[in-house]
Design an enzyme around this catalytic site. Structure first.
Site, PDB file in Angstrom:
ATOM      1  N   TYR A  83     -20.735 -17.460  32.598  1.00 36.66           N
ATOM      2  CA  TYR A  83     -21.627 -16.318  32.355  1.00 36.66           C
ATOM      3  C   TYR A  83     -20.859 -15.053  31.973  1.00 36.66           C
ATOM      4  CZ  TYR A  83     -24.796 -19.637  34.510  1.00 36.66           C
ATOM      5  OH  TYR A  83     -25.504 -20.773  34.796  1.00 36.66           O
ATOM      6  N   CYS A 130     -19.920   3.231  26.458  1.00 37.86           N
ATOM      7  CA  CYS A 130     -20.540   4.532  26.716  1.00 37.86           C
ATOM      8  C   CYS A 130     -21.676   4.413  27.718  1.00 37.86           C
ATOM      9  CB  CYS A 130     -21.035   5.134  25.414  1.00 37.86           C
ATOM     10  SG  CYS A 130     -19.687   5.407  24.286  1.00 37.86           S
ATOM     11  N   TYR A 152     -26.034  -7.700  37.626  1.00 37.57           N
ATOM     12  CA  TYR A 152     -26.328  -8.238  38.965  1.00 37.57           C
ATOM     13  C   TYR A 152     -25.522  -7.554  40.070  1.00 37.57           C
ATOM     14  CZ  TYR A 152     -27.328 -12.339  35.892  1.00 37.57           C
ATOM     15  OH  TYR A 152     -27.737 -13.188  34.905  1.00 37.57           O
TER      16      TYR A 152
HETATM   17  C1  PLP Z   1     -28.819 -22.211  34.743  1.00 36.17           C
HETATM   18  C2  PLP Z   1     -29.291 -23.580  34.977  1.00 36.17           C
HETATM   19  C3  PLP Z   1     -28.445 -24.505  35.596  1.00 36.17           C
HETATM   20  C4  PLP Z   1     -27.079 -24.158  36.106  1.00 36.17           C
HETATM   21  O1  PLP Z   1     -27.080 -23.266  37.138  1.00 36.17           O
HETATM   22  P1  PLP Z   1     -25.711 -22.874  37.858  1.00 36.17           P
HETATM   23  O2  PLP Z   1     -26.098 -21.957  38.916  1.00 36.17           O
HETATM   24  O3  PLP Z   1     -24.847 -22.235  36.831  1.00 36.17           O
HETATM   25  O4  PLP Z   1     -25.118 -24.137  38.384  1.00 36.17           O
HETATM   26  C5  PLP Z   1     -28.905 -25.790  35.741  1.00 36.17           C
HETATM   27  N1  PLP Z   1     -30.129 -26.162  35.293  1.00 36.17           N
HETATM   28  C6  PLP Z   1     -30.956 -25.292  34.688  1.00 36.17           C
HETATM   29  C7  PLP Z   1     -32.263 -25.756  34.212  1.00 36.17           C
HETATM   30  C8  PLP Z   1     -30.572 -23.986  34.515  1.00 36.17           C
HETATM   31  O5  PLP Z   1     -31.403 -23.119  33.928  1.00 36.17           O
END
Ligand code: PLP
Length: 465
Positions: free
Chosen positions: A415, A386, A359
């Site tokens: 993440y 690499c 990202y």
């Molecule tokens: C990824 C996700 C979240 C959390 O998102 P954040 O940006 O990490 O707070 C919540 N609900 C669903 C369904 C998701 O896929």
């Protein structure tokens, strides 16, 4: 104490390791709340000296601060209690960082948890999360994942017609109706990276809003399930409040429709998405401000439509765990290209933190034993993979660093571990939870030999002795 964002930012430029100690908005800090300098001006988190953790547990090392994690959990719970007049429950989106220790901690703070696979679900159950506080998401759940969720009493979020078909095939074995939520795409645009945008109509997640009525009518005739909630999620690392406010209106319309069709819908799940501060210039709303805006919008939308207030659920992932995490690396080689760039290479990279290469994400780093030294050198911190793109921090200011120094990268609690790979056959790092001077190993370091454990060598290819 109220610290104006400008004063705080000025301090953060000079001292990025220094947290805003009022503790009410951990997602606005760069460093964990317990970050401090000890008598020798070395960085400590949770009372543990970072360079000692690196020496004891090796590098790369994920360090998680228990106090910060608990304070974000409490910030969500308390803000919901303060700003929402009905019942509420924050649900941790465990894809941000899934482990037994984090689950246990989040469960002990009274939160729920969302899982999107059998692996995340089994981690949640083994970590002690009560099944009635777990929801299973996913746009392509397997029959096995659905069966596991139903068997363990977990709420299933219906994402598409196939979920409904699979569940109705499994239904003859159900002892009681399954608790269901329905996910739909709210058609809300927000400004974030396109890979983590989910609320716009062209999304793989959830029912199209045009289908909503047909699904609700269909479900009203399904004796095997009970629709108790509606769900939408608009994206991640969002700094704006308006899309979340807009979502409340769209969801209240859906709630009205569902109730008018006889569904006992008590839960409104508005998803997650609140951003955090990765670099000084990031300026996310506080958890408190986000919850206040969402709660007020849901209350207003329900009042406008004469609806009884639902239980308000939200699903923070990043803003719950990111700031609690710091990654430690050891600096190895240095490559100085005159007039172009100086590369410092570390002993990890895109395998333990794939966010920069995926990202173009930015991070903030300091030297663990000289955080307060003058950052007089511009360097690019590269990983050891690499790939030329394996760069963790591009053109950042650091004090002159040399081989063996420990680098601390902030805000890696979300993440990172959960997206880690073993690319180039690098073992995945260990993780420690720090609290009041004690470090507990919560994830063992993978060993290079363990990377061979799933390989099978057919006899005909075996080397001749
Ligand atoms: C990824 C996700 C979240 C959390 O998102 P954040 O940006 O990490 O707070 C919540 N609900 C669903 C369904 C998701 O896929």
């Amino acid at each position: 104490m109220v610290i104006s964002s400008q004063t705080m930012d000025q301090g953060l430029i000079e001292r990025p390791y220094e947290p805003d100690r009022d503790g009410s908005s951990p997602n606005r800090n760069l460093a964990p709340l317990t970050t401090s300098l000890d008598g020798e001006d070395r960085l400590r988190i949770g009372g543990c000296r970072l360079s000692e953790l690196a020496a004891t547990y090796g590098t790369p090392l994920y360090v998680l601060d228990e106090a910060t994690l608990r304070s974000t959990c409490r910030a969500y719970r308390q803000a919901l209690e303060r700003h929402y007049p009905g019942p509420s429950l924050p649900i941790y989106a465990s894809k941000a960082n899934s482990s037994l220790a984090i689950t246990a901690l989040v469960a002990s703070e009274g939160l729920g948890l969302d899982a999107v696979s059998a692996g995340e679900l089994l981690t949640a159950l083994a970590g002690g999360m009560p099944p009635e506080r777990i929801v299973l998401h996913g746009n392509n759940k397997s029959a096995e994942e659905l069966a596991l969720a139903v068997e363990r009493g977990v709420t299933v979020v219906l994402d598409n017609w196939r979920d409904i078909e699979l569940l109705s095939e499994l239904a003859p074995g159900f002892l009681q109706p399954v608790r269901l939520m329905l996910r739909f795409t709210p058609g809300i645009e927000c400004h974030t990276h396109e890979y983590i945008r989910t609320g716009h109509l062209d999304s793989k997640f959830g029912f199209d809003p045009d289908q909503l009525e047909a699904v609700l009518v269909h479900l009203a005739a399904c004796p095997w399930g009970r629709l108790t909630g509606l769900h939408a999620h608009i994206g991640s690392q969002i700094f704006e409040l308006q899309p979340h406010r807009d979502l409340a209106g769209v969801m209240a319309d859906a709630l009205q429709l569902a109730r008018s069709l006889g569904h006992p819908v008590s839960d409104l799940n508005v998803g997650g998405g609140l951003g955090i501060r990765y670099v000084v210039n990031d300026d996310p709303p506080s958890i408190e401000a986000w919850v206040a805006a969402v709660a007020a919008a849901v209350v207003a939308a329900c009042q406008d439509r004469g609806l009884e207030l639902p239980r308000l659920l939200c699903e923070p992932g990043r803003s719950l765990v990111a700031t609690a995490g710091v990654t430690l690396y050891r600096i190895g080689s240095r490559k100085q290209i005159p007039g172009i760039r100086t590369y410092l290479s570390v002993d990890g990279g895109m395998s333990d933190n794939p966010r920069p290469i995926t990202y173009q994400s930015l991070y903030t780093a300091v030297l663990a034993d000289r955080p307060a030294a003058e950052a007089s050198e511009t360097v690019t911190v590269a990983g050891k993979h690499c790939e030329s793109g394996d760069v963790l921090l591009r053109d950042v200011q650091l004090p002159p660093a040399s081989e063996g120094d420990v680098l601390a990268v902030f805000a890696t609690g979300a993440y990172n571990a959960s997206m880690a790979s073993t690319y180039n056959r690098l073992p995945r790092p260990a993780a420690v939870l720090v609290h009041e001077g004690v470090a507990d190993l919560v994830q063992r370091r993978e060993q290079p030999e363990e990377l061979l454990r799933y390989d099978v060598l057919p006899a005909r290819l075996s080397p001749v002795p």
